[in-house]
Design an enzyme around this catalytic site. Structure first.
Site, PDB file in Angstrom:
ATOM      1  N   GLU A  17     119.737 -48.384   1.706  1.00 17.21           N
ATOM      2  CA  GLU A  17     120.851 -49.292   1.414  1.00 17.21           C
ATOM      3  C   GLU A  17     120.342 -50.693   1.087  1.00 17.21           C
ATOM      4  O   GLU A  17     119.179 -51.019   1.313  1.00 17.21           O
ATOM      5  CB  GLU A  17     121.797 -49.392   2.630  1.00 17.21           C
ATOM      6  CG  GLU A  17     122.905 -48.350   2.682  1.00 17.21           C
ATOM      7  CD  GLU A  17     124.036 -48.645   1.690  1.00 17.21           C
ATOM      8  OE1 GLU A  17     123.886 -49.581   0.871  1.00 17.21           O
ATOM      9  OE2 GLU A  17     125.053 -47.937   1.728  1.00 17.21           O
ATOM     10  N   ASN A 147     132.890 -52.168   1.435  1.00 15.02           N
ATOM     11  CA  ASN A 147     131.721 -52.034   0.578  1.00 15.02           C
ATOM     12  C   ASN A 147     131.926 -52.879  -0.678  1.00 15.02           C
ATOM     13  O   ASN A 147     132.922 -53.593  -0.823  1.00 15.02           O
ATOM     14  CB  ASN A 147     131.507 -50.563   0.197  1.00 15.02           C
ATOM     15  CG  ASN A 147     130.370 -49.923   0.972  1.00 15.02           C
ATOM     16  OD1 ASN A 147     129.295 -50.505   1.107  1.00 15.02           O
ATOM     17  ND2 ASN A 147     130.597 -48.730   1.487  1.00 15.02           N
ATOM     18  N   ASP A 199     130.577 -47.557  -3.392  1.00  9.84           N
ATOM     19  CA  ASP A 199     129.628 -47.989  -2.364  1.00  9.84           C
ATOM     20  C   ASP A 199     129.131 -49.388  -2.735  1.00  9.84           C
ATOM     21  O   ASP A 199     129.928 -50.251  -3.062  1.00  9.84           O
ATOM     22  CB  ASP A 199     128.497 -46.964  -2.240  1.00  9.84           C
ATOM     23  CG  ASP A 199     127.862 -46.946  -0.852  1.00  9.84           C
ATOM     24  OD1 ASP A 199     127.773 -48.026  -0.224  1.00  9.84           O
ATOM     25  OD2 ASP A 199     127.448 -45.877  -0.390  1.00  9.84           O
TER      26      ASP A 199
END
Length: 277
Positions: A17, A147, A199
């Protein structure tokens, strides 16, 4: 849009991430949330160094003074790479059942970061603004999985999303950079018509909003008007976030999630490097 890609990092993450490009260090910082690692990859060789984190690392950013700020499970930390130390500087959210997830800096150096409930049993997440002096305020709430945080300084906009399958919505606000105040929140786009859910995101030099379509093997793209553009196909099902080297705007680095059935040749979990034709 034609694209070529390669598995770039020489190690994989359980949940890659939050890639951040460092111009001064000429490297990419990113995290393994589930593996509790902070990672740094050389953009020439793909060699990746790792530091252990005391908690799950949801997001990172590089502050204007070059220090690295991170949203961990229990709060906001500064990281000192030479000593490998994390120092907690504030605790915007005191609930033990939530952790920090996505985050980014605004152009003035404020760290915006969202929280989510660990078990995702309720929309208990929120989005916080952490000022450079570490004072903080709760700005938005009632998210399942916040997100897609990104800023467009040219159009004076702030973007964010909720990844939950029942929501899959991206919002945009007008943004007063002087005060760090978003206003006029409105729906920018939804991803129900796409295979992937929203995302991590990035705004390119043309104001196009790129967002990882997690679960859908795509990077989704939206014009500033909210019009969907042709997605970019990827070789792994769970891209999580992307970053561009603005000196080479046709090069994209994408973090991914490692899948349970992955073998040694699988791209999932690695940092990908993609070239746009």
């Amino acid at each position: 849009m034609a694209i070529t890609f390669e598995v770039f990092s020489n190690r994989w993450a359980h949940l890659g991430e939050s890639p951040v490009w460092s111009e001064t260090e000429n490297c990419i910082w990113w995290v393994d949330t589930d593996g509790r690692k902070l990672l740094r990859t050389d953009p020439e060789t793909g060699k990746t160094s790792a530091w252990d984190a005391p908690e799950a690392v949801g997001c990172i950013a590089l502050r204007t003074d070059g220090t690295l700020i991170a949203g961990l499970a229990t709060g906001i930390f500064l990281f000192e790479p030479s000593a490998g130390l994390f120092q907690r500087v504030c605790t915007p959210e005191s609930r033990p059942d939530v952790r920090f997830n996505d985050g980014t800096l605004d152009p003035a150096g404020r760290f915006w970061a969202g929280t989510m409930q660990r078990e995702m049993a309720a929309p208990a997440g929120a989005i916080f603004c952490i000022e450079p002096d570490f004072s903080h305020r709760r700005v938005f709430e009632d998210f399942w999985t916040p997100n897609g945080l990104a800023f467009d300084p040219i159009r004076q906009r702030m973007y964010f999303s909720d990844s939950h399958p029942s929501v899959q919505t991206i919002w945009v606000c007008d943004y007063d950079l002087a005060t760090g105040t978003p206003s006029n929140r409105r729906v920018f786009a939804t991803t129900h018509a796409f295979a992937g859910r929203p995302d991590g995101a990035f705004i390119d030099e043309d104001g196009i909003y790129w967002i990882a379509g997690v679960g859908g093997s795509q990077l989704l793209r939206f014009a500033p008007s909210g019009e969907p553009l042709t997605p970019v196909e990827l070789p792994t099902t769970h891209p999580t976030k992307l970053v561009m080297n603005r000196a080479m705007p046709r090069t994209i680095f994408v973090t991914t999630r490692r899948m349970a059935d992955a073998d040694q040749s699988d791209a999932s979990g690695h940092l990908l490097r993609c070239f746009l034709a």
